[in-house]
Structures are given as C-alpha cells and as structure tokens.
Scaffold this motif. Sequence first.
Motif, PDB file in Angstrom:
ATOM      1  N   LEU A   1       4.588  -5.050   3.521  1.00  0.00           N
ATOM      2  CA  LEU A   1       5.295  -4.162   2.600  1.00  0.00           C
ATOM      3  C   LEU A   1       4.399  -2.971   2.297  1.00  0.00           C
ATOM      4  CD1 LEU A   1       6.962  -6.424  -0.126  1.00  0.00           C
ATOM      5  CD2 LEU A   1       8.095  -5.103   1.647  1.00  0.00           C
ATOM      6  N   HIS A   2       4.914  -1.765   2.500  1.00  0.00           N
ATOM      7  CA  HIS A   2       4.166  -0.586   2.078  1.00  0.00           C
ATOM      8  C   HIS A   2       5.127   0.567   1.828  1.00  0.00           C
ATOM      9  CE1 HIS A   2       4.265  -0.387   6.522  1.00  0.00           C
ATOM     10  NE2 HIS A   2       4.375   0.929   6.354  1.00  0.00           N
ATOM     11  N   VAL A   3       4.709   1.460   0.953  1.00  0.00           N
ATOM     12  CA  VAL A   3       5.516   2.606   0.555  1.00  0.00           C
ATOM     13  C   VAL A   3       5.040   3.838   1.320  1.00  0.00           C
ATOM     14  CG1 VAL A   3       6.100   4.144  -1.367  1.00  0.00           C
ATOM     15  CG2 VAL A   3       6.000   1.672  -1.730  1.00  0.00           C
ATOM     16  N   ARG A   4       5.983   4.609   1.855  1.00  0.00           N
ATOM     17  CA  ARG A   4       5.683   5.886   2.472  1.00  0.00           C
ATOM     18  C   ARG A   4       6.237   6.991   1.573  1.00  0.00           C
ATOM     19  NH1 ARG A   4       4.378   5.391   7.952  1.00  0.00           N
ATOM     20  NH2 ARG A   4       3.675   7.565   7.693  1.00  0.00           N
ATOM     21  N   TYR A   5       5.418   7.976   1.261  1.00  0.00           N
ATOM     22  CA  TYR A   5       5.843   9.082   0.411  1.00  0.00           C
ATOM     23  C   TYR A   5       5.613  10.404   1.139  1.00  0.00           C
ATOM     24  CZ  TYR A   5       0.824   9.338  -0.552  1.00  0.00           C
ATOM     25  OH  TYR A   5      -0.531   9.431  -0.428  1.00  0.00           O
ATOM     26  N   ARG A   6       6.435  11.399   0.812  1.00  0.00           N
ATOM     27  CA  ARG A   6       6.334  12.694   1.462  1.00  0.00           C
ATOM     28  C   ARG A   6       5.121  13.448   0.929  1.00  0.00           C
ATOM     29  NH1 ARG A   6      11.207  14.456   3.952  1.00  0.00           N
ATOM     30  NH2 ARG A   6      10.105  16.399   4.452  1.00  0.00           N
TER      31      ARG A   6
ATOM     32  N   ALA B   1       0.860  -1.175   0.000  1.00  0.00           N
ATOM     33  CA  ALA B   1       0.000   0.000   0.000  1.00  0.00           C
ATOM     34  C   ALA B   1       0.898   1.226   0.000  1.00  0.00           C
ATOM     35  CB  ALA B   1      -0.908  -0.003   1.225  1.00  0.00           C
ATOM     36  N   GLU B   2       0.300   2.398  -0.198  1.00  0.00           N
ATOM     37  CA  GLU B   2       1.042   3.647  -0.186  1.00  0.00           C
ATOM     38  C   GLU B   2       0.398   4.590   0.809  1.00  0.00           C
ATOM     39  OE1 GLU B   2       1.093   4.995  -4.243  1.00  0.00           O
ATOM     40  OE2 GLU B   2       2.949   3.927  -4.660  1.00  0.00           O
ATOM     41  N   MET B   3       1.214   5.185   1.681  1.00  0.00           N
ATOM     42  CA  MET B   3       0.714   6.072   2.729  1.00  0.00           C
ATOM     43  C   MET B   3       1.615   7.292   2.835  1.00  0.00           C
ATOM     44  SD  MET B   3      -0.175   3.140   5.522  1.00  0.00           S
ATOM     45  CE  MET B   3       1.048   2.033   4.847  1.00  0.00           C
ATOM     46  N   PRO B   4       1.043   8.447   3.146  1.00  0.00           N
ATOM     47  CA  PRO B   4       1.850   9.675   3.230  1.00  0.00           C
ATOM     48  C   PRO B   4       2.674   9.732   4.504  1.00  0.00           C
ATOM     49  CG  PRO B   4      -0.427  10.139   3.770  1.00  0.00           C
ATOM     50  CD  PRO B   4      -0.384   8.700   3.342  1.00  0.00           C
ATOM     51  N   MET B   5       3.695  10.575   4.476  1.00  0.00           N
ATOM     52  CA  MET B   5       4.525  10.844   5.634  1.00  0.00           C
ATOM     53  C   MET B   5       4.984  12.296   5.549  1.00  0.00           C
ATOM     54  SD  MET B   5       8.041   8.889   4.474  1.00  0.00           S
ATOM     55  CE  MET B   5       9.078   9.712   5.666  1.00  0.00           C
ATOM     56  N   THR B   6       5.404  12.858   6.677  1.00  0.00           N
ATOM     57  CA  THR B   6       5.825  14.259   6.686  1.00  0.00           C
ATOM     58  C   THR B   6       7.245  14.446   7.182  1.00  0.00           C
ATOM     59  OG1 THR B   6       4.910  14.532   8.916  1.00  0.00           O
ATOM     60  CG2 THR B   6       3.464  15.068   7.055  1.00  0.00           C
ATOM     61  N   SER B   7       7.944  13.360   7.500  1.00  0.00           N
ATOM     62  CA  SER B   7       9.263  13.469   8.113  1.00  0.00           C
ATOM     63  C   SER B   7      10.343  12.969   7.168  1.00  0.00           C
ATOM     64  CB  SER B   7       9.292  12.663   9.419  1.00  0.00           C
ATOM     65  OG  SER B   7      10.566  12.689  10.001  1.00  0.00           O
ATOM     66  N   ASP B   8      11.606  13.198   7.583  1.00  0.00           N
ATOM     67  CA  ASP B   8      12.753  12.698   6.837  1.00  0.00           C
ATOM     68  C   ASP B   8      13.081  11.256   7.195  1.00  0.00           C
ATOM     69  OD1 ASP B   8      13.291  14.955   5.342  1.00  0.00           O
ATOM     70  OD2 ASP B   8      14.525  15.857   6.901  1.00  0.00           O
TER      71      ASP B   8
END
Length: 479
Positions: free
Chosen positions: A423-428, A67-74
């Motif tokens: 398994l999942h993708v985190r994107y800014r 899956a793909e989920m947002p993130m706000t950090s480095d």
Amino acid sequence: MAAITPTAGSNLNATAAPVKQTLSSNYLSFTGGSNDWSQQYLPDLYEQEVEVYGNRSVASFLRLVGAEMPMTSDQVVWSEQGRLHLHYKGASVLDTGVITTTAAHAVRVGQTIVLSDNQSSPTVIKCYVSAIPSTTTITAIPYTGAATVGAVSGFDTYDDSSSNTCDFFVYGSEFKKGTSGMSDAVQPSFGSLTNKPIIIKDKYEVSGSDASQIGWVEVTGEAGQTGYLWYLKAEGDTRQRFEDNLEMAMVEGELASAAGGVDSQLGTAGSADTAGTQGLFAAITARGHITTGIAGTSATDDLGSFDNILKKFDAQGAIEENMLFINRNVSLAIDDMLATQNSYGAGGTSYGVFSNSEDMALNLGFSGFRRGSYDFYKTDWKYLNDGSTRGIIEDDVRGVIVPAGTSTVYDQILGKNIKRPFLHVRYRASAADDRKMKSWTTGSVGGNITSDLDAMEVHYLSERCLITQGANNFMLLTS
C-alpha cells in the motif's frame, strides 16, 4: 449603622467615589430595567477546552502500512505477475474427453493434466492431452486405461449433469522417442492495472470583524501540542479534518461507473473510470478476498474461520507476516478465540507461568499470535470504531488483513522492476508545484492582502491516489 437610600434613577446617574465608600451617589442598581441581582456575580470561566472525545483524528492507518511518493502524470500504471502454472477452473468435460474452458487456454498437445470433477467428494484422474480442437477446447485421455473420460468410474461429466464443472491444471508432459519438440510456446501473463488521482479540497474562513475580537482559549491539538489560540482554533480543526479526509478518501474511494451520474459531473460523460479513484476497500473487493468470518457465534467458529483464511492465503502469495486492522467486535472475538486455547483457562487462571502470579492483573488481550506458518499482529482501527466515521455503520466493514513487507512490480514509466510497499500513496508533484498537501491564505485579514474581501480564507488542496499492489494478498472482513 445608618441605612443608605439609593439615589432614584438609573445607574447612569451614579457618581464614582474617590475612595471605597458605600454612598447613595455611587450605588449601582441591578434591579432596574431587564437587569437582576445575578448579574453582579461574574461567572467562573474555564479557559481550558474540555477534550470530551480524546484524540479526534482517525488518520494513522496509511502512515503505519504505507509510504508516499510523488508522481507527475494523470494516471499510475503498473503490472502484476500472473500465475506461473497453467490451471483452469469452471470448465466443462464431455464423456468423450473434450474439455471446454471458459476462456482461451494455453494447453498444448503432449502435456499431462490433473482433472477433477469438482464434486463435494471429487473424483480426480490424470490425463494426457491428445488434441487441441480450438483455443477453448482440449481432448484428454485418462491414464487409467479407460478409452474416454466418461468411461472412468465415478467421474461426473457434463453429459451426466448439465450443471457440473471441472477444474484441472498442467503438471508435466510426455512424448514418444524420436518425436519433435513441444509445439507453440506459453507467453507469460501479467495484469496491467491503473489508478488515477483525485483532487481533494477544503477551506476555512473568518471575517475581519471576528478576527479582531480575540477570545483566548487553551487548547490541545490532535498531534499533542498545547497552547493558547483564538479564532485560529477553528482553522486548526479544519486542517486536521482535511488531513483525515485525505486518508479516508484513499480508503473509501470509488471509480465512477459510466452508468452513473458522477462521470457527467467530474469526468467524461458516459465513460467509466474517468472520475473517482479506486480506494482500498474497492481494490480488495475487485481483486482481493472477502470473508464474513470472525466475530461469529463462538470462539471455535472463529478459529475455524481463521483456518479458512490461512488456506486462502496458502493459495495466494503465502506472505507470512500480516497485520490485522479491525473494529472492537472482531478484536474481542479474537481475544476470546485465543484465550480458549489455554487448556488451563477453563477452570481458572494459570499461575506460575512467566511470573504470572495470582496477584497480578489478568491480561485478556492479545496483540499478536501465530497460526500455522503465519504471524498476525492485531491492532484496533480507530476509523472503524469512531462514532463520527465508520463507527456509525456497525459491522459493515469489520476490518482488513494487510500483508507486511514490499512487492516487486514492473513500473512502466521507469521501465524496470521496483520494490514498493503493498500500500502506498502517489501524489502529484513537480519542480513547479507540490500538491501533496498545499495550503495558502487569501483575503485582506491577517497581514496577507490579496483581495478586497474583508475576511481571511485558508485553502487546502491535495491530489493523490492509493496504489494497492498484490490485492490478492489482502482480505476484507465484513458482516
């Protein structure tokens, strides 16, 4: 019929006739200068693009399992549970019963252990922990009546062989009547893991002159769309290639070592893990399992290799449903392995079972199977077969076994337990900017005038990382 003598001179002297008449004045010569007669015939032009490689995209793996989920950090930080029961491998034991562990232990006086001398035919004894000399040693007394471990018949201690190690685990405790309770306490252990996103970019460019020279070609896109395109056909290929790179970067990503040169270019010079990202293969190599089995010398060997995989999974999370993403060689080897399990297959095909008549086309492929208590669903991974990606490195990585379902972890940012796909993708992404998949146009061509550049530039950017949770349940198939 009268012969026509062409007017002397070049084609520039020809005069167009008002009607279709073969006159010497309107004769076009194809033999003057560098021209020849073949130029009078226009070529047959196929306006449809020929798809010689089929669907060229290799991206699909993460869409199927993650899956793909947002993130706000480095940085992404998560923790995973440690083992519930105390166990120690690779320790050494003296004749006196003093056991030395490779790291600090949590064993306490009064506990009971199962101790193995870790030989090919191991001798296993049960012991009582009588003392804790230090944080890395314990003193164990066997229940067999012997005064020390070294006195137990057949038990191989460190004194007998300097290369010998032992394994043990705590199974309980025992105390005398009227004594105090257990001393100290065992704090639960967990592993804190991190990964960092990387910025991935690409660009397409076409000059104003080329953009104004339109040549129509009927194309078929990788997503199945069809239609007519001109110079933007190349832009479509660039976009698809970039989207494939987003997945491949998550699979192949590596963290830069401080001893390397990448940290000087992209991170903090001399510091490890400040550049790059940990992809799927790197995560499994560091925290998961690797096997060289499957696609061996025979179907029997492959079945034995699979049984060893099951034993390894039994020692881990024992997740019953798993997906096999494999290359062609392993896929065929598994088909052969399963086909040999048919007791009627050696002399021919079994007829009459499940309406399998002798006139029916024989299906020698298998999409899934069950072995022991585990279900495996098999699919070919195009990324491992494609001649322009992993397919050019034959059998380096043969496949990967991925557990199905979700894992529960403690998210230190949210401060609570959450469920996520393994398994999942985190994107800014934030309210100001979404960097999941950005694209924008610059230049002075195509109606979007942002600079004096006589060209159109299409830019692509994404910032993301892959989170591999519970890597101990994954397995990498290698050569």
